[in-house]
Design an enzyme around this catalytic site. Structure first.
Site, short mmCIF file in Angstrom:
data_model
loop_
_atom_site.label_atom_id
_atom_site.label_comp_id
_atom_site.label_asym_id
_atom_site.label_seq_id
_atom_site.Cartn_x
_atom_site.Cartn_y
_atom_site.Cartn_z
N ASP A 184 49.12 16.77 1.34
CA ASP A 184 48.82 15.90 0.20
C ASP A 184 48.66 14.51 0.78
O ASP A 184 49.60 13.96 1.37
CB ASP A 184 49.96 15.96 -0.82
CG ASP A 184 49.65 15.14 -2.07
OD1 ASP A 184 48.97 14.10 -1.96
OD2 ASP A 184 50.10 15.54 -3.16
N VAL A 185 47.48 13.92 0.62
CA VAL A 185 47.21 12.64 1.29
C VAL A 185 47.99 11.46 0.70
O VAL A 185 47.97 10.37 1.25
CB VAL A 185 45.69 12.31 1.33
CG1 VAL A 185 44.91 13.43 2.02
CG2 VAL A 185 45.14 12.05 -0.07
N THR B 123 30.25 19.87 -8.25
CA THR B 123 31.61 20.33 -7.92
C THR B 123 32.51 20.09 -9.13
O THR B 123 32.08 19.51 -10.14
CB THR B 123 32.20 19.53 -6.73
OG1 THR B 123 32.33 18.16 -7.13
CG2 THR B 123 31.34 19.61 -5.48
N ASN C 22 32.79 16.44 -10.82
CA ASN C 22 31.88 15.92 -11.85
C ASN C 22 31.50 17.01 -12.86
O ASN C 22 30.39 16.99 -13.40
CB ASN C 22 30.63 15.30 -11.21
CG ASN C 22 29.97 16.24 -10.21
OD1 ASN C 22 30.05 17.46 -10.38
ND2 ASN C 22 29.32 15.70 -9.20
N ASN D 24 38.05 13.62 3.17
CA ASN D 24 37.24 14.15 2.07
C ASN D 24 37.99 14.16 0.75
O ASN D 24 37.37 14.02 -0.31
CB ASN D 24 36.78 15.56 2.44
CG ASN D 24 36.22 16.30 1.25
OD1 ASN D 24 35.05 16.11 0.87
ND2 ASN D 24 37.03 17.15 0.61
N ARG E 172 46.41 20.21 -0.60
CA ARG E 172 47.71 19.78 -1.17
C ARG E 172 48.47 20.96 -1.76
O ARG E 172 49.67 20.88 -1.96
CB ARG E 172 47.51 18.68 -2.20
CG ARG E 172 46.68 19.05 -3.40
CD ARG E 172 46.61 17.91 -4.39
NE ARG E 172 45.51 18.06 -5.31
CZ ARG E 172 45.26 17.23 -6.31
NH1 ARG E 172 46.05 16.20 -6.51
NH2 ARG E 172 44.24 17.43 -7.12
N TYR F 266 36.90 4.81 -10.03
CA TYR F 266 36.34 5.64 -8.95
C TYR F 266 35.40 4.81 -8.07
O TYR F 266 35.49 4.85 -6.84
CB TYR F 266 35.60 6.83 -9.55
CG TYR F 266 34.95 7.73 -8.52
CD1 TYR F 266 35.71 8.64 -7.78
CD2 TYR F 266 33.57 7.68 -8.29
CE1 TYR F 266 35.12 9.46 -6.83
CE2 TYR F 266 32.98 8.51 -7.34
CZ TYR F 266 33.75 9.40 -6.62
OH TYR F 266 33.16 10.21 -5.68
N LYS G 100 38.23 23.45 -1.47
CA LYS G 100 37.10 23.75 -2.36
C LYS G 100 36.04 22.65 -2.22
O LYS G 100 36.21 21.68 -1.46
CB LYS G 100 37.56 23.84 -3.82
CG LYS G 100 38.03 22.51 -4.41
CD LYS G 100 38.41 22.68 -5.88
CE LYS G 100 38.81 21.35 -6.48
NZ LYS G 100 39.24 21.45 -7.87
N GLY G 101 34.96 22.82 -2.97
CA GLY G 101 33.94 21.77 -3.06
C GLY G 101 33.29 21.43 -1.73
O GLY G 101 33.10 22.27 -0.85
P1 NAP Z 1 36.32 18.53 -5.64
O1 NAP Z 1 35.55 19.80 -5.65
O2 NAP Z 1 37.06 18.10 -6.86
O3 NAP Z 1 37.29 18.56 -4.38
C1 NAP Z 1 38.22 17.54 -4.16
C2 NAP Z 1 39.22 18.03 -3.14
O4 NAP Z 1 40.18 16.97 -2.92
C3 NAP Z 1 40.03 19.24 -3.62
O5 NAP Z 1 40.27 20.10 -2.54
C4 NAP Z 1 41.33 18.60 -4.10
O6 NAP Z 1 42.43 19.49 -4.09
C5 NAP Z 1 41.47 17.55 -3.04
N1 NAP Z 1 42.49 16.55 -3.37
C6 NAP Z 1 42.59 15.76 -4.47
N2 NAP Z 1 43.69 14.99 -4.39
C7 NAP Z 1 44.29 15.30 -3.21
C8 NAP Z 1 45.45 14.85 -2.54
N3 NAP Z 1 46.27 13.93 -3.09
N4 NAP Z 1 45.75 15.36 -1.34
C9 NAP Z 1 44.96 16.29 -0.76
N5 NAP Z 1 43.86 16.79 -1.35
C10 NAP Z 1 43.53 16.28 -2.56
O7 NAP Z 1 35.36 17.28 -5.31
P2 NAP Z 1 34.14 17.09 -4.30
O8 NAP Z 1 32.96 16.72 -5.12
O9 NAP Z 1 34.05 18.21 -3.34
O10 NAP Z 1 34.60 15.76 -3.58
C11 NAP Z 1 34.88 15.66 -2.19
C12 NAP Z 1 34.71 14.20 -1.79
O11 NAP Z 1 33.34 13.82 -1.93
C13 NAP Z 1 35.50 13.22 -2.65
O12 NAP Z 1 36.03 12.19 -1.84
C14 NAP Z 1 34.46 12.66 -3.59
O13 NAP Z 1 34.80 11.39 -4.08
C15 NAP Z 1 33.26 12.62 -2.67
N6 NAP Z 1 31.98 12.54 -3.36
C16 NAP Z 1 31.58 13.54 -4.19
C17 NAP Z 1 30.36 13.43 -4.84
C18 NAP Z 1 29.85 14.51 -5.74
O14 NAP Z 1 28.75 14.34 -6.31
N7 NAP Z 1 30.56 15.62 -5.93
C19 NAP Z 1 29.56 12.30 -4.66
C20 NAP Z 1 30.00 11.29 -3.80
C21 NAP Z 1 31.21 11.43 -3.16
P3 NAP Z 1 42.85 20.39 -5.38
O15 NAP Z 1 41.98 21.61 -5.35
O16 NAP Z 1 44.29 20.66 -5.14
O17 NAP Z 1 42.60 19.54 -6.60
#
Ligand code: NAP
Length: 245
Positions: free
Chosen positions: A62-63, A203, A206, A89, A37, A168, A15-16
């Site tokens: 799962d990382v 996503t 947040n 990611n 995961r 974070y 997702k995301g």
């Molecule tokens: P998201 O929609 O919450 O997606 C996070 C993804 O990581 C989900 O697929 C989640 O799986 C997976 N995940 C979490 N823990 C895991 C684990 N132990 N093993 C494998 N997968 C795992 O968040 P996102 O915004 O797309 O974030 C993606 C990346 O971008 C992250 O590293 C985040 O820190 C970074 N980022 C995001 C933003 C932002 O504004 N959104 C800004 C800067 C950086 P589940 O579906 O199973 O939970």
């Protein structure tokens, strides 16, 4: 990029931003391994991509689970013999971590690091032998501008004025360090390692408060995942500029 079929692994791609990175890499005729995961969520995401004509395959990963990371690497080796692109990611921002440092529970800090830091390190280290077999290995680490110590410590920057969310933010600082040290080790190889801030993206992470779409947030990680041979390594980028460490 080389003419031979490229293989990409994106962690947390169900997702995301990760899903959109998989979609955009897949649209470039790259085979995408959708790390997830949760096997069911991974299968559904891969199925959706396949319905769009993308060569996608779910990879249960799962990382935080070293045995699962090794099983994923063994599968990639047996099936493809190499890995061209690794996008680290997967990431979490726990609600209990959104407190000032003086109120932060150490277990929340550990849990955040387990995924965001040790997960990135473990996946990178385990996949590296496969990336070395690529003609042009690319590692993209999803960081964030909140991980910039220069910005966080500058009271005139918007980041310097944000609440001090240690868990974070510092996990992303650590990802930046991982990026620099792997890039340094790999400087004499064709592998490039960069930390990318996708911007503020709406996503689940947040509660959809970001102002960019996941499609927009995926664009820069995809650019760095497909960098030409003369592209940078060991950098920290957002939009079209570098971010101070
Ligand atoms: P998201 O929609 O919450 O997606 C996070 C993804 O990581 C989900 O697929 C989640 O799986 C997976 N995940 C979490 N823990 C895991 C684990 N132990 N093993 C494998 N997968 C795992 O968040 P996102 O915004 O797309 O974030 C993606 C990346 O971008 C992250 O590293 C985040 O820190 C970074 N980022 C995001 C933003 C932002 O504004 N959104 C800004 C800067 C950086 P589940 O579906 O199973 O939970």
């Amino acid at each position: 990029m080389p003419d031979v079929q490229q293989i990409a692994l994106i962690t947390g791609a169900n997702k995301g931003i990760g899903f959109e990175i998989a979609r955009q890499l897949g649209a470039k005729d790259i085979i995408v391994l959708v790390g997830a995961r949760d096997q069911v969520r991974g299968d559904e995401a891969a199925q959706k991509l396949r319905s769009e004509g993308i060569e996608a395959r779910a990879l249960h990963l799962d990382v935080t689970d070293q045995a699962m990371i090794e099983a994923a690497a063994a599968f990639i080796e047996e099936t493809y013999g190499k890995l061209d692109i690794l996008v680290n990611n997967a990431g979490i921002s726990l609600p209990a971590g959104r407190v000032p440092p003086s109120e932060l529970d150490v277990e929340v800090l550990k849990q955040t690091y387990e995924t965001n830091v040790f997960g990135v390190f473990a996946v990178t280290r385990t996949m590296l032998p496969l990336l070395r077999r690529s003609e042009a290995g690319r590692i993209v680490n999803l960081s964030s501008s909140v991980g910039s110590l220069a910005l966080q410590s500058d009271p005139t920057s918007i980041y310097g004025q944000m609440p001090p969310l240690l868990a974070y933010s510092s996990s992303k600082t650590a990802i930046n360090a991982i990026t620099v040290f792997f890039a340094k080790e790999l400087r004499q190889t064709s592998i490039k390692v960069n930390a990318i801030s996708p911007g503020y993206v709406a996503t689940d992470l947040n509660d959809h408060s970001g102002f960019l779409t996941p499609q927009q947030g995926a664009a820069l990680p995809v650019t760095y995942a497909t960098l030409p041979a003369d592209g940078p390594t060991g950098g920290f980028f957002e939009s079209d500029s570098t971010i101070p460490w």
